[in-house]
Design an enzyme around this catalytic site. Structure first.
Site, mmCIF file in Angstrom:
data_model
loop_
_atom_site.group_PDB
_atom_site.id
_atom_site.type_symbol
_atom_site.label_atom_id
_atom_site.label_comp_id
_atom_site.label_asym_id
_atom_site.label_seq_id
_atom_site.Cartn_x
_atom_site.Cartn_y
_atom_site.Cartn_z
ATOM 1 N N LYS A 50 0.812 -1.215 0.000
ATOM 2 C CA LYS A 50 0.000 0.000 0.000
ATOM 3 C C LYS A 50 0.851 1.272 0.000
ATOM 4 O O LYS A 50 0.398 2.319 -0.437
ATOM 5 C CB LYS A 50 -0.955 -0.003 1.192
ATOM 6 C CG LYS A 50 -1.990 -1.099 1.059
ATOM 7 C CD LYS A 50 -3.123 -0.966 2.045
ATOM 8 C CE LYS A 50 -4.207 -1.985 1.757
ATOM 9 N NZ LYS A 50 -3.746 -3.395 1.954
HETATM 10 C C1 LIG Z 1 -4.283 -4.445 1.214
HETATM 11 C C2 LIG Z 1 -3.548 -5.732 1.102
HETATM 12 C C3 LIG Z 1 -3.943 -6.745 0.200
HETATM 13 C C4 LIG Z 1 -5.181 -6.637 -0.660
HETATM 14 O O1 LIG Z 1 -5.067 -5.641 -1.637
HETATM 15 P P1 LIG Z 1 -6.391 -5.092 -2.368
HETATM 16 O O2 LIG Z 1 -5.913 -3.967 -3.192
HETATM 17 O O3 LIG Z 1 -7.312 -4.653 -1.259
HETATM 18 O O4 LIG Z 1 -6.954 -6.206 -3.164
HETATM 19 C C5 LIG Z 1 -3.187 -7.904 0.124
HETATM 20 N N1 LIG Z 1 -2.113 -8.078 0.922
HETATM 21 C C6 LIG Z 1 -1.701 -7.133 1.797
HETATM 22 C C7 LIG Z 1 -0.530 -7.424 2.648
HETATM 23 C C8 LIG Z 1 -2.398 -5.927 1.918
HETATM 24 O O5 LIG Z 1 -1.983 -5.010 2.802
#
Ligand SMILES: *Cc1c(COP(=O)(O)O)cnc(C)c1O
Length: 469
Positions: A113
């Site tokens: 993120k």
């Molecule tokens: C947010 C997240 C996801 C999922 O990503 P999306 O964009 O919500 O599909 C997967 N793995 C981790 C470690 C995350 O922080």
């Protein structure tokens, strides 16, 4: 490039408006009026660009109201070795069995993120300064999103962050990561309750239009278009990194929750990047696997969400799916509105005919991975490659191995580093296993923490916000 809502009832918006707004006024999600098309010769010219150069070339196609030198400044400030550890930003590596792993988690909070959120922090600061505005971001977190937002917004002019979390419910590492921030514009509020109550407080404050207006309240959730846009860059970058020319195709396997990461892959494919399959990897909370296997989308009740060793994928519904469904129904906002009206009455919808007809065109496929399969995959990768992968990444590696076709090149997204999930790694590799931790996080649990404890009460939280802005 202007932006429209998937539900058709919002006026056209510019990039900066969409950046600050998040959700559209009609409840839909903003999408570009059309996807820019990248020709083969354009792809050739992009092949050797650095990460920030490539980010600039892609983002300038989507940003209509920020001058190009400013876009360049923003991407150079964001995508540097200081933030992401290397100049490559998102390095690709290859496991012994040929599956690739794309390192998306080398940013400040060790999860993918950061890639979009760090850009958002810089873009917010610029746009707010330029428009002489301020923004007070409120959010609720049980871990990853809150820390990514705080590390992106810390020290930014014109922005304050009020982040609610359930007191005592996060891991010691997660608490330390957020609560050790000493920046004056970051406020951690530990609510004496569960995560859902934190979210309800945020919703209550969001629903108070007068308060929202008077105190410039905003959010940074995963439906923000700018996050999807920023994520398209690493699909291009990794494609160029592992192919020799544009005749080759690459598939991506993506640990998915809210469908934000893989939605960026969908956008990249629609722009003309030679992507073969986009494999949606889910855990036991398999609402997305069900949709891509059957065409039936049936959001779960919050109470039916299973707590797993991959908490960032524990979802009842996948907000960003609306962007893909909009394309699937040939961008007809009336249909999207009708489908989501069905959802709001507690029913789901069935798009099996359309999905089947368009399967090859869009390239989506999916699979599901259980806790036991993740543990086994973490063990296998350690045994074969002497690498430790986090449980989210393990869902992708498991499915890539299971679903791979002869000669198919698959890139698995590494969405977090194992340091964030000590317990599961030890379950897989032994109680005494020393889980690798990046240097700047060594001893973080011992740093002084700065938090405010509050009861489960929206009025008290509002008072706190008023007093601190
Ligand atoms: C947010 C997240 C996801 C999922 O990503 P999306 O964009 O919500 O599909 C997967 N793995 C981790 C470690 C995350 O922080």
């Amino acid at each position: 490039m202007k932006y429209i809502s998937t539900r058709g009832a919002s006026p056209l918006k510019s990039f900066s408006e969409v950046l600050l707004a998040g959700l559209a006024e009609d409840g839909g999600l903003y999408v570009p009026q059309e996807y820019p098309h990248i020709s083969a010769s354009q792809l050739d010219q992009w092949r050797d660009l650095s990460y920030p150069e490539l980010a600039f070339e892609i983002m300038r196609l989507f940003i209509d109201d920020i001058h190009e030198p400013v876009i360049r400044f923003l991407v150079e400030k964001t995508y540097c070795a200081e933030n992401f550890g290397t100049d490559e930003i998102t390095p690709v590596r290859r496991l012994n069995d040929g599956v690739h792993i794309l390192g998306l988690s080398n940013g400040p909070t060790l999860a993918f993120k950061d890639i979009a959120m760090q850009f958002l922090g810089n873009a917010f600061e610029y746009v707010l300064t330029h428009q002489k505005k301020t923004l007070n971001i409120i959010g609720a977190t049980s871990g990853d999103t809150g820390s990514a937002a705080e590390y992106a917004m810390r020290g930014k002019r014109g922005i304050k962050v009020f982040m609610l979390s359930p007191a005592g419910k996060m891991s010691a590492f997660q608490r330390a990561q957020m609560f050790s921030l000493q920046d004056e514009n970051i406020f951690n509020i530990a609510v004496d309750s569960m995560f859902d109550d934190c979210q309800d407080i945020v919703k209550a404050i969001q629903a108070d239009a007068a308060f929202k207006q008077e105190y410039s309240i905003g959010t940074v959730n995963s439906i923000n278009w700018a996050r999807v846009m920023a994520q398209t860059v690493y699909y291009f970058k990794s494609y160029f990194d592992i192919t020799g020319d544009n005749d080759e195709k690459v598939s991506f396997c993506v640990p998915s929750g809210n469908f934000g990461d893989i939605c960026a892959g969908h956008v990249a494919k629609q722009m003309g990047l030679p992507i073969d399959r986009l494999i949606v990897a889910t855990n036991e909370n398999d609402v997305l696997d069900e949709f891509f296997q059957t065409g039936v989308y049936r959001p779960r009740q919050a109470k039916d969400v299973v707590v797993t060793s991959t908490p960032s994928m524990d979802i009842a519904k996948a907000s960003n799916l609306e962007r893909f469904v909009f394309d699937l129904v040939r961008r007809d906002p009336e249909q999207v509105k009708a489908l989501w009206a069905e959802i709001n009455t507690g029913k789901g919808f069935n798009l099996s005919r359309k999905l089947k007809a368009m399967k090859n065109f869009y390239g989506f496929d999916s699979g599901k991975c259980t806790h036991a399969q993740r543990i086994e995959t973490i063990r296998q990768v350690w045994a074969d490659d002497k690498q430790v992968i986090d449980p989210h990444t393990a869902t992708a590696v498991y499915l890539a191995r299971k679903m791979r076709q002869p000669n198919e090149k698959i890139v698995c997204m590494e969405t977090a580093l194992p340091a964030k999930f000590d317990d599961t790694i030890k379950e897989a590799l032994g109680e005494d296993f020393a889980v690798p931790r990046p240097e700047h996080y060594v001893g973080i649990e011992d740093k002084p923490q700065r938090i405010t404890n509050m009861p489960n009460n929206a009025v008290a939280v509002k008072m706190f916000i008023k007093e601190n802005i």
